[in-house]
Design a protein around this motif. Structure first.
Motif, PDB file in Angstrom:
ATOM      1  N   ILE A   7       0.854  -1.184   0.000  1.00 54.48           N
ATOM      2  CA  ILE A   7       0.000   0.000   0.000  1.00 54.48           C
ATOM      3  C   ILE A   7       0.891   1.237   0.000  1.00 54.48           C
ATOM      4  N   GLN A   8       0.374   2.322  -0.538  1.00 55.12           N
ATOM      5  CA  GLN A   8       1.095   3.586  -0.450  1.00 55.12           C
ATOM      6  C   GLN A   8       0.400   4.478   0.560  1.00 55.12           C
ATOM      7  N   ILE A   9       1.171   5.028   1.461  1.00 48.49           N
ATOM      8  CA  ILE A   9       0.621   5.864   2.518  1.00 48.49           C
ATOM      9  C   ILE A   9       1.266   7.240   2.463  1.00 48.49           C
ATOM     10  N   HIS A  10       0.744   8.138   3.280  1.00 46.64           N
ATOM     11  CA  HIS A  10       1.376   9.433   3.489  1.00 46.64           C
ATOM     12  C   HIS A  10       1.925   9.465   4.914  1.00 46.64           C
ATOM     13  N   LYS A  11       3.177   9.737   5.022  1.00 51.56           N
ATOM     14  CA  LYS A  11       3.828   9.792   6.331  1.00 51.56           C
ATOM     15  C   LYS A  11       4.009  11.252   6.736  1.00 51.56           C
ATOM     16  N   ILE A  12       3.649  11.538   7.972  1.00 49.53           N
ATOM     17  CA  ILE A  12       3.787  12.905   8.486  1.00 49.53           C
ATOM     18  C   ILE A  12       4.873  12.916   9.543  1.00 49.53           C
ATOM     19  N   SER A  13       5.840  13.796   9.367  1.00 47.15           N
ATOM     20  CA  SER A  13       6.919  13.953  10.326  1.00 47.15           C
ATOM     21  C   SER A  13       7.055  15.429  10.643  1.00 47.15           C
ATOM     22  N   GLY A  14       6.568  15.822  11.815  1.00 49.62           N
ATOM     23  CA  GLY A  14       6.515  17.244  12.138  1.00 49.62           C
ATOM     24  C   GLY A  14       5.524  17.914  11.208  1.00 49.62           C
ATOM     25  N   ASP A  15       5.987  18.878  10.422  1.00 53.32           N
ATOM     26  CA  ASP A  15       5.129  19.548   9.448  1.00 53.32           C
ATOM     27  C   ASP A  15       5.332  19.016   8.035  1.00 53.32           C
ATOM     28  N   ILE A  16       6.141  17.978   7.883  1.00 55.22           N
ATOM     29  CA  ILE A  16       6.478  17.452   6.559  1.00 55.22           C
ATOM     30  C   ILE A  16       5.590  16.251   6.229  1.00 55.22           C
ATOM     31  N   VAL A  17       5.004  16.286   5.014  1.00 57.07           N
ATOM     32  CA  VAL A  17       4.174  15.179   4.536  1.00 57.07           C
ATOM     33  C   VAL A  17       4.820  14.603   3.286  1.00 57.07           C
ATOM     34  N   PHE A  18       5.013  13.268   3.273  1.00 55.73           N
ATOM     35  CA  PHE A  18       5.596  12.655   2.078  1.00 55.73           C
ATOM     36  C   PHE A  18       5.027  11.249   1.885  1.00 55.73           C
ATOM     37  N   PRO A  19       4.901  10.821   0.605  1.00 53.34           N
ATOM     38  CA  PRO A  19       4.383   9.478   0.322  1.00 53.34           C
ATOM     39  C   PRO A  19       5.420   8.414   0.660  1.00 53.34           C
ATOM     40  N   LYS A  20       4.888   7.249   1.000  1.00 53.32           N
ATOM     41  CA  LYS A  20       5.783   6.165   1.391  1.00 53.32           C
ATOM     42  C   LYS A  20       5.115   4.826   1.069  1.00 53.32           C
ATOM     43  N   ASP A  21       5.862   3.912   0.483  1.00 54.33           N
ATOM     44  CA  ASP A  21       5.367   2.556   0.269  1.00 54.33           C
ATOM     45  C   ASP A  21       5.406   1.795   1.580  1.00 54.33           C
ATOM     46  N   ASP A  22       4.333   1.032   1.831  1.00 60.24           N
ATOM     47  CA  ASP A  22       4.240   0.295   3.082  1.00 60.24           C
ATOM     48  C   ASP A  22       3.644  -1.086   2.809  1.00 60.24           C
ATOM     49  N   LEU A  23       3.615  -1.912   3.830  1.00 56.80           N
ATOM     50  CA  LEU A  23       3.054  -3.257   3.738  1.00 56.80           C
ATOM     51  C   LEU A  23       2.054  -3.475   4.854  1.00 56.80           C
ATOM     52  N   LEU A  24       0.961  -4.143   4.525  1.00 58.56           N
ATOM     53  CA  LEU A  24      -0.076  -4.460   5.504  1.00 58.56           C
ATOM     54  C   LEU A  24      -0.220  -5.965   5.651  1.00 58.56           C
ATOM     55  N   ALA A  25      -0.578  -6.400   6.860  1.00 55.11           N
ATOM     56  CA  ALA A  25      -0.934  -7.796   7.068  1.00 55.11           C
ATOM     57  C   ALA A  25      -2.339  -8.024   6.510  1.00 55.11           C
ATOM     58  N   VAL A  26      -2.492  -9.031   5.664  1.00 56.03           N
ATOM     59  CA  VAL A  26      -3.787  -9.333   5.055  1.00 56.03           C
ATOM     60  C   VAL A  26      -4.725  -9.951   6.086  1.00 56.03           C
ATOM     61  N   GLU A  27      -5.974  -9.478   6.090  1.00 54.44           N
ATOM     62  CA  GLU A  27      -7.026 -10.057   6.920  1.00 54.44           C
ATOM     63  C   GLU A  27      -8.189 -10.418   6.008  1.00 54.44           C
ATOM     64  N   ASP A  28      -8.621 -11.684   6.067  1.00 54.34           N
ATOM     65  CA  ASP A  28      -9.658 -12.175   5.165  1.00 54.34           C
ATOM     66  C   ASP A  28     -10.520 -13.184   5.910  1.00 54.34           C
TER      67      ASP A  28
END
Length: 281
Positions: A7-28
């Motif tokens: 998944i692609q997320i937005h990471k916030i660090s202080g006042d900085i916002v940047f996109p970041k690739d991430d991984l999620l555990a699948v739930e089904d």
């Protein structure tokens, strides 16, 4: 890996916002169906729907059947397979059908409820010691000085080292099976603690003598986890987190050694301390 979703997320660090690739555990969701009865009069019963992380699904189904007292040995199972519901492709590998042998008697009245198990809370409406007594939950004899207490510290580090999917996602629980020397025999992961334990039991119960083994789980200790450990005949259950009052009561009644709040330098023993051997003993 079916257990991980990118998944692609937005990471916030202080006042900085940047996109970041991430991984999620699948739930089904996974449905467990039971086939039983005489050859010429087979019946089918849906006995559980559980939210789980895909993988080791057959072990999960078998572990659930053991834990609920529906089967006592894998020799009672004729077959286990995935099936579809009315041929709809979206249900492939989300329905597991376990066929027990024709001579195995199944308590229909005990299956009248359609269980719903969530990945977070276990099996709703099942948490009573009286029900477990009726299921024939075994008392585990206490063999004194079964393991050295230093082994408990050892297994905590081993579980973390072996928990591969968690390292990618941060979203999975783990259950590890250890021998009395602290060597890891098997590990299973899932979004639900009770699912991970079911997978572990389903994989090991017919292949190993569990009478001197240890289960270590991430997270807290619930009634359901104690139930599953007892039904498998495993004498020691350890967790990183705290147990509930009902978990302690159940462990005390049936002879389980229950350990919680496991850290690098300390842990709490709630029941069955007699199984631990200390250096000054």
């Amino acid at each position: 890996m079916h257990s991980i979703s990118p998944i692609q997320i937005h990471k916030i660090s202080g006042d900085i916002v940047f996109p970041k690739d991430d991984l999620l555990a699948v739930e089904d969701p996974m449905e467990i169906r039971l086939g039983f009865g005489e050859i010429n009069n087979r019946k089918q019963k849906s006995i559980a729907v559980t939210m789980r992380t895909p993988g080791h699904d057959f072990e999960l189904a078998l572990g659930f059947l053991y834990s609920e007292g529906i089967i006592q040995d894998q020799s009672q199972v004729h077959s286990i397979k995935y099936c579809t519901d009315l041929g709809r492709q979206e249900t492939i590998e989300n329905i597991v059908r376990v066929e027990v042998k024709p001579e195995i008697e199944v308590n229909i009245s005990g299956l009248e409820r359609n269980f719903y198990a969530t990945s977070s809370c276990g099996i709703c409406g099942k948490a009573s010691i009286e029900v477990l007594e009726k299921l024939g939950c075994p008392y585990i004899p206490i063999h004194k000085n079964l393991i050295n207490h230093q082994i408990i510290y050892k297994i905590a580090n081993l579980l973390q080292e072996q928990q591969r999917v968690f390292q990618y996602t941060g979203g999975l629980h783990a259950a590890g099976l250890f021998d009395k020397n602290g060597e890891i025999l098997m590990l299973r992961e899932d979004v639900g603690r009770h699912n991970a334990v079911d997978k572990l039991i389903g994989a090991s119960r017919n292949n190993l003598d569990l009478s001197d083994k240890i289960i270590l789980v991430s997270g807290r200790l619930s009634f359901e986890l104690v139930q599953k450990t007892l039904m498998a005949g495993i004498p020691i259950l350890v967790a990183i987190g705290a147990p509930s009052s009902l978990a302690v009561e159940l462990a005390q009644k049936f002879g389980l050694t229950l350990i919680g709040f496991l850290k690098k330098e300390h842990f709490n023993v709630y029941t069955g301390i007699e199984r631990l051997r200390f250096s000054n003993d």
